[in-house]
Design an enzyme around this catalytic site. Structure first.
Site, PDB file in Angstrom:
ATOM      1  N   ILE A   1       0.833  -1.102  -0.029  1.00  0.00           N
ATOM      2  CA  ILE A   1      -0.019   0.104   0.071  1.00  0.00           C
ATOM      3  C   ILE A   1       0.899   1.306  -0.020  1.00  0.00           C
ATOM      4  CG2 ILE A   1      -1.654   1.290   1.406  1.00  0.00           C
ATOM      5  CD1 ILE A   1      -2.485  -1.622   2.369  1.00  0.00           C
ATOM      6  N   CYS A   2       0.527   2.282  -0.622  1.00  0.00           N
ATOM      7  CA  CYS A   2       1.025   3.363  -0.993  1.00  0.00           C
ATOM      8  C   CYS A   2       0.152   4.408  -0.141  1.00  0.00           C
ATOM      9  CB  CYS A   2       1.252   3.883  -2.505  1.00  0.00           C
ATOM     10  SG  CYS A   2       2.334   5.501  -2.410  1.00  0.00           S
TER      11      CYS A   2
END
EC number: 2.3.2.34
Length: 185
Positions: free
Chosen positions: A115-116
């Site tokens: 996840i960013c």
């Protein structure tokens, strides 16, 4: 969760009733992380977005839980996305580790689950990364926002998804819906 809170109260009772010989029962010790989590989980549960649900596979381990997000608007409407959150022993000096367990076509979530999200970064140049003042509530609200206002096509983790959106928004929407139909129900 009450079990961990009970353990904390027992530890305080043992400490208060400790004999002069200095007996110490290490099995009743509660870490600083767990003390923080008792407070933060209570706050999180009372301020959870309506699109989110938190579950604890083991009520004695507040440092490991799952989050389900069911967006109520946008591209991801109709999907149910599962996240696993692991809070390390060094919390709150370091951020929780978060992984998306549901395959998804999203510019800020890799198909492998990474996840960013800036607040999950331990070190951030722009100052929006993790800080000890952040809480689990911030993490959950941030993850929830990845499906609405924090959906970011300009700084993607999944470059293919971002470029797909840039090329053909309708086909991007169709692919998102295919992923929801196949993986996120």
């Amino acid at each position: 969760m009450l079990t961990l809170a009970s353990k904390l109260k027992r530890e305080e009772g043992v400490r208060a009733g400790r004999t002069l010989a200095g007996s110490n029962d290490a099995s009743h010790r509660v870490s600083i992380r767990d003390r923080l989590l008792i407070k933060e989980v209570a706050e999180l549960e009372s301020h959870l977005p309506s699109t989110c649900k938190v579950t604890f596979p083991d009520e004695n381990k507040l440092h490991h839980f799952q989050l389900a997000i069911s967006p109520d608007e946008g591209y991801y409407l109709g999907g149910k996305f599962q996240f696993e959150i692991e809070v390390p022993e060094a919390y709150n000096m370091v951020p929780p580790k978060v992984k998306c367990l549901t395959r998804i076509w999203h510019p800020n979530i890799a198909e492998t689950g990474e996840i960013c999200l800036s607040l999950l970064r331990e070190h951030s140049i722009d100052g929006t990364g993790w800080a000890p003042t952040r809480t689990l509530k911030d993490v959950v609200w941030g993850l929830n926002s990845l499906f609405t206002d924090l959906l970011n096509f300009d700084d993607p983790l999944n470059i293919d998804a971002a470029e797909h959106h840039l090329r053909d928004k309708e086909d991007f929407r169709n692919k998102v819906q295919d992923f929801i139909k196949n993986y996120a129900r």
